[in-house]
Design an enzyme around this catalytic site. Structure first.
Site, short mmCIF file in Angstrom:
data_model
loop_
_atom_site.label_atom_id
_atom_site.label_comp_id
_atom_site.label_asym_id
_atom_site.label_seq_id
_atom_site.Cartn_x
_atom_site.Cartn_y
_atom_site.Cartn_z
N CYS A 4 -1.39 -4.96 2.92
CA CYS A 4 -0.29 -4.16 2.37
C CYS A 4 -0.44 -2.69 2.80
CB CYS A 4 -0.28 -4.27 0.85
SG CYS A 4 0.92 -3.17 0.06
N CYS A 7 -0.94 -0.32 -0.15
CA CYS A 7 -2.30 -0.40 -0.69
C CYS A 7 -3.27 0.39 0.19
CB CYS A 7 -2.76 -1.85 -0.82
SG CYS A 7 -1.95 -2.77 -2.16
N ASP A 30 8.70 9.86 2.78
CA ASP A 30 9.04 8.73 3.63
C ASP A 30 8.97 9.17 5.09
OD1 ASP A 30 10.80 6.77 5.13
OD2 ASP A 30 10.93 5.92 3.12
N ASN A 87 14.52 -1.34 -4.32
CA ASN A 87 15.00 -2.52 -3.60
C ASN A 87 14.09 -3.67 -4.02
OD1 ASN A 87 16.92 -1.03 -2.16
ND2 ASN A 87 15.41 -0.44 -0.65
N THR A 95 11.51 -4.09 2.40
CA THR A 95 10.77 -4.43 3.61
C THR A 95 9.26 -4.36 3.41
OG1 THR A 95 10.97 -2.16 4.42
CG2 THR A 95 12.63 -3.74 5.18
N HIS A 98 5.41 -4.14 -1.87
CA HIS A 98 4.61 -3.43 -2.87
C HIS A 98 5.67 -2.62 -3.60
CE1 HIS A 98 0.78 -1.08 -3.97
NE2 HIS A 98 1.76 -0.48 -4.65
N HIS A 100 8.10 -0.18 -5.07
CA HIS A 100 8.24 1.24 -4.82
C HIS A 100 9.65 1.70 -5.12
CE1 HIS A 100 9.33 -0.73 -1.03
NE2 HIS A 100 10.07 0.32 -0.73
#
Length: 114
Positions: A4, A7, A30, A87, A95, A98, A100
């Site tokens: 991930c 992670c 981002d 999302n 996508t 994890h 968010h």
């Protein structure tokens, strides 16, 4: 979760441009912003998404909205307004699996916006 990406950011294996961090959450810019301000906010403990929350892991995300408020204030968008997007699932555009939130702001936004 060893594969991930979020992670790995939490564990410090992948660098990020952090905005704010506490013992439960981290917020970072981002890499592909869609608005003037585009920050991702994640719990440090791995949860795939909102749909996978249950009695065993829902405490991982307790306080996330309060943290969002602190991040918005830190970014200077707390007063003017911002959008928070989760999302959840592939069909919703998730996508990275994890959980968010995308915190967007710093400019006028319409509704609905795809």
């Amino acid at each position: 979760m060893s594969d991930c990406i979020f992670c790995k950011i939490v564990d410090g294996f992948i660098p990020s441009n952090k905005v704010l961090e506490n013992d439960k959450f981290v917020a970072f810019h981002d890499l592909n912003p869609v608005k003037k301000v585009h920050v991702l906010i994640i719990p440090k403990n791995h949860v795939d998404n909102i749909a996978t929350l249950n009695a065993d892991n829902e405490s991982y995300v307790a306080g996330m909205l309060s943290f969002v408020k602190d991040v918005a204030k830190e970014l200077g968008i707390g007063e003017d307004g911002y959008r928070l997007i989760f999302n959840t699932g592939e069909k919703a555009g998730q996508t990275v699996f994890h959980m968010h939130a995308h915190l967007l702001g710093g400019e006028e936004m319409g509704w609905p916006e795809a």
